[in-house]
Design an enzyme around this catalytic site. Structure first.
Site, PDB file in Angstrom:
ATOM      1  N   ASP A   1      41.638 -33.846 -67.592  1.00  0.00           N
ATOM      2  CA  ASP A   1      42.368 -33.580 -66.507  1.00  0.00           C
ATOM      3  C   ASP A   1      43.794 -33.777 -66.402  1.00  0.00           C
ATOM      4  OD1 ASP A   1      39.586 -35.015 -64.700  1.00  0.00           O
ATOM      5  OD2 ASP A   1      39.990 -32.942 -65.877  1.00  0.00           O
TER       6      ASP A   1
ATOM      7  N   GLY B   1      42.102 -36.059 -80.601  1.00  0.00           N
ATOM      8  CA  GLY B   1      43.185 -36.343 -80.151  1.00  0.00           C
ATOM      9  C   GLY B   1      44.016 -34.987 -80.587  1.00  0.00           C
TER      10      GLY B   1
HETATM   11  O1  RIB Z   1      36.865 -34.776 -65.567  1.00  0.00           O
HETATM   12  C1  RIB Z   1      36.473 -36.062 -64.991  1.00  0.00           C
HETATM   13  C2  RIB Z   1      35.923 -35.951 -63.276  1.00  0.00           C
HETATM   14  O2  RIB Z   1      34.747 -35.145 -63.816  1.00  0.00           O
HETATM   15  C3  RIB Z   1      35.809 -37.394 -62.969  1.00  0.00           C
HETATM   16  O3  RIB Z   1      36.732 -37.832 -61.875  1.00  0.00           O
HETATM   17  C4  RIB Z   1      34.309 -37.218 -62.330  1.00  0.00           C
HETATM   18  O4  RIB Z   1      34.424 -36.951 -60.938  1.00  0.00           O
HETATM   19  C5  RIB Z   1      33.604 -35.941 -63.053  1.00  0.00           C
HETATM   20  O5  RIB Z   1      32.961 -35.104 -62.194  1.00  0.00           O
END
Ligand code: RIB
Length: 315
Positions: free
Chosen positions: A256, A227
Site C-alpha cells: 500500500d 524488492g
Molecule cells: O494491505 C495491508 C492490509 O491488508 C492490512 O492493513 C490489513 O487490513 C489487510 O487487509
C-alpha cells in the site's frame, strides 16, 4: 490614480482550470477499512494450544485506507469510498480520516461489524485471517467519483472494478488498480491506466515474468519479491527499479505504501520509473515498522530521508 486593469489571465491556465471544474479531489480511493491486530510470534500455535506473542500491534488498516492515509499526509486532496460498521472501529476510521484530511462523505456506516484482519507473523511467514464485515456493503457513488482527477482501487470485488473502470474510462479519469488476488474482469482490462500487483500475484495470473506484454492494461507495475519493481509502459517498453535492502520487521502495508509513492509520482507528472522509485522508497520505510500505517510520514520528511539515502527524485 489611474485604474489598473487586472492582468490578462493566462488562457492555458484557464483551459486547464476548465477541465478541473468540479474536481474536488486529486484522487478518490476505493477499498477496505479494517482494524488490524498484528502478532509477532516465535512459532504458530498447535491444535488447542496458546502461545505468547513477542510483540503485538493494533491499528487501523485496510489496503486502500492505508494508501489514502499516505497520500493525504503527503499533501494530496483525497476522497474515499468505503464502508464501516456502526461501532467503535468505524468511529475510529472516520475520526482518523477527518484528522488527517481524507474526505469521509463517501464512507457508508452500516449495521455490520467493521472489517478486521488478524495477522500472525513468524519471521518471513505471515498468516492472516480477515473478516470483510461492513466492507462488503460499500457502494460506488458515481457523482462522488466524478469529482476525482484520479481513482485508485485496491481489494475490490470484480463488480466494483468493472463499474468504476467503465465510468472512469467514459470520463477520461485515469485509474490505478492494485488487483491483488481479485479477478480482473476481461471487459475492463484495457481500461485500467496503471495495473499494479506483486510478483506472486502476477505469476498466478499470467504465468512467468516473461509475459508482461500479455497484459492489456496501459501500464503494468509489478513489485518484485526481492524488492524493487518491473514496469511496462504504454509503448511496451520495460524498465526495472532497484529495491532498497532493509531488515523486514513487518511487511503489512508495504504494498500500500508502494502504491502511494507510485500514485503520488504519477499525479505530480513524474515518469513511470521515478514514480516507482518513490513507491519502492515508501515500501522500504514501511517494512521497518510493525503495523500498516506506523511508518507514514509527511512529504517534507520523505524528501529529507530520500536525500539522506541519495535517492534522486524530481520533487
Ligand atoms: O494491505 C495491508 C492490509 O491488508 C492490512 O492493513 C490489513 O487490513 C489487510 O487487509
Amino acid at each position: 490614480m489611474e485604474k489598473v486593469s487586472p492582468p490578462e489571465k493566462n488562457k492555458s491556465i484557464d483551459l486547464q482550470k476548465k477541465s478541473e471544474v468540479g474536481k474536488v479531489f486529486d484522487i478518490v480511493a476505493i477499498g477496505n477499512l479494517n482494524y488490524d491486530v498484528t502478532l509477532l510470534v516465535e512459532r504458530f500455535p498447535e491444535f488447542h494450544e496458546k502461545v505468547i506473542a513477542k510483540k503485538a500491534h493494533f491499528g487501523l488498516g485496510g489496503a486502500a485506507g492505508n494508501t489514502a492515509s499516505w497520500l493525504s499526509q503527503m499533501g494530496l486532496k483525497v476522497g474515499f469510498i468505503g464502508a464501516v460498521g456502526n461501532d467503535e472501529i468505524g468511529e475510529a476510521h472516520i475520526s482518523y480520516f477527518k484528522k488527517i484530511g481524507v474526505d469521509v462523505e463517501g464512507i457508508k456506516v452500516v449495521n455490520e461489524p467493521s472489517g478486521i484482519a488478524i495477522s500472525m507473523i513468524k519471521n518471513e511467514d505471515k498468516r492472516i485471517v480477515k473478516h470483510l464485515g461492513a466492507n462488503a456493503h460499500r457502494e460506488i457513488d458515481l457523482e462522488y467519483l466524478s469529482r476525482a482527477r484520479y481513482i485508485h482501487m485496491s481489494s475490490n470485488p470484480k463488480e466494483i472494478i468493472e463499474k468504476t473502470a467503465k465510468f472512469a474510462h467514459k470520463r477520461d479519469i485515469p485509474v490505478f488498480l492494485d488487483i491483488g488476488e481479485a479477478e480482473l474482469p476481461k471487459s475492463v482490462e484495457d481500461k485500467i491506466t496503471y495495473l499494479l500487483m506483486n510478483e506472486d500475484e502476477f505469476k498466478r495470473k499470467y504465468g512467468s515474468l516473461e509475459n508482461l506484454q500479455a497484459v492489456k492494461s496501459k501500464n503494468l507495475i509489478i513489485t518484485l519479491n526481492g524488492g524493487g519493481a518491473l514496469l511496462r509502459n504504454e509503448r511496451g517498453e520495460i524498465f526495472k527499479v532497484k529495491g532498497l535492502s532493509a531488515k523486514v520487521i513487518d511487511s503489512t502495508g508495504a504494498g500500500d505504501a508502494f502504491d502511494a509513492g507510485f500514485i503520488y509520482g504519477i499525479i505530480k507528472g513524474w515518469r513511470l520509473k521515478e514514480a516507482a522509485t518513490l513507491g519502492t522508497f515508501l515500501a522500504y520505510l514501511s517494512v521497518q515498522k510493525v503495523g500498516a500505517r506506523t511508518a507514514i510520514i509527511g512529504i517534507e520528511e520523505i524528501k529529507k530521508k530520500a536525500k539522506e539515502l541519495n535517492i534522486e527524485l524530481p520533487f
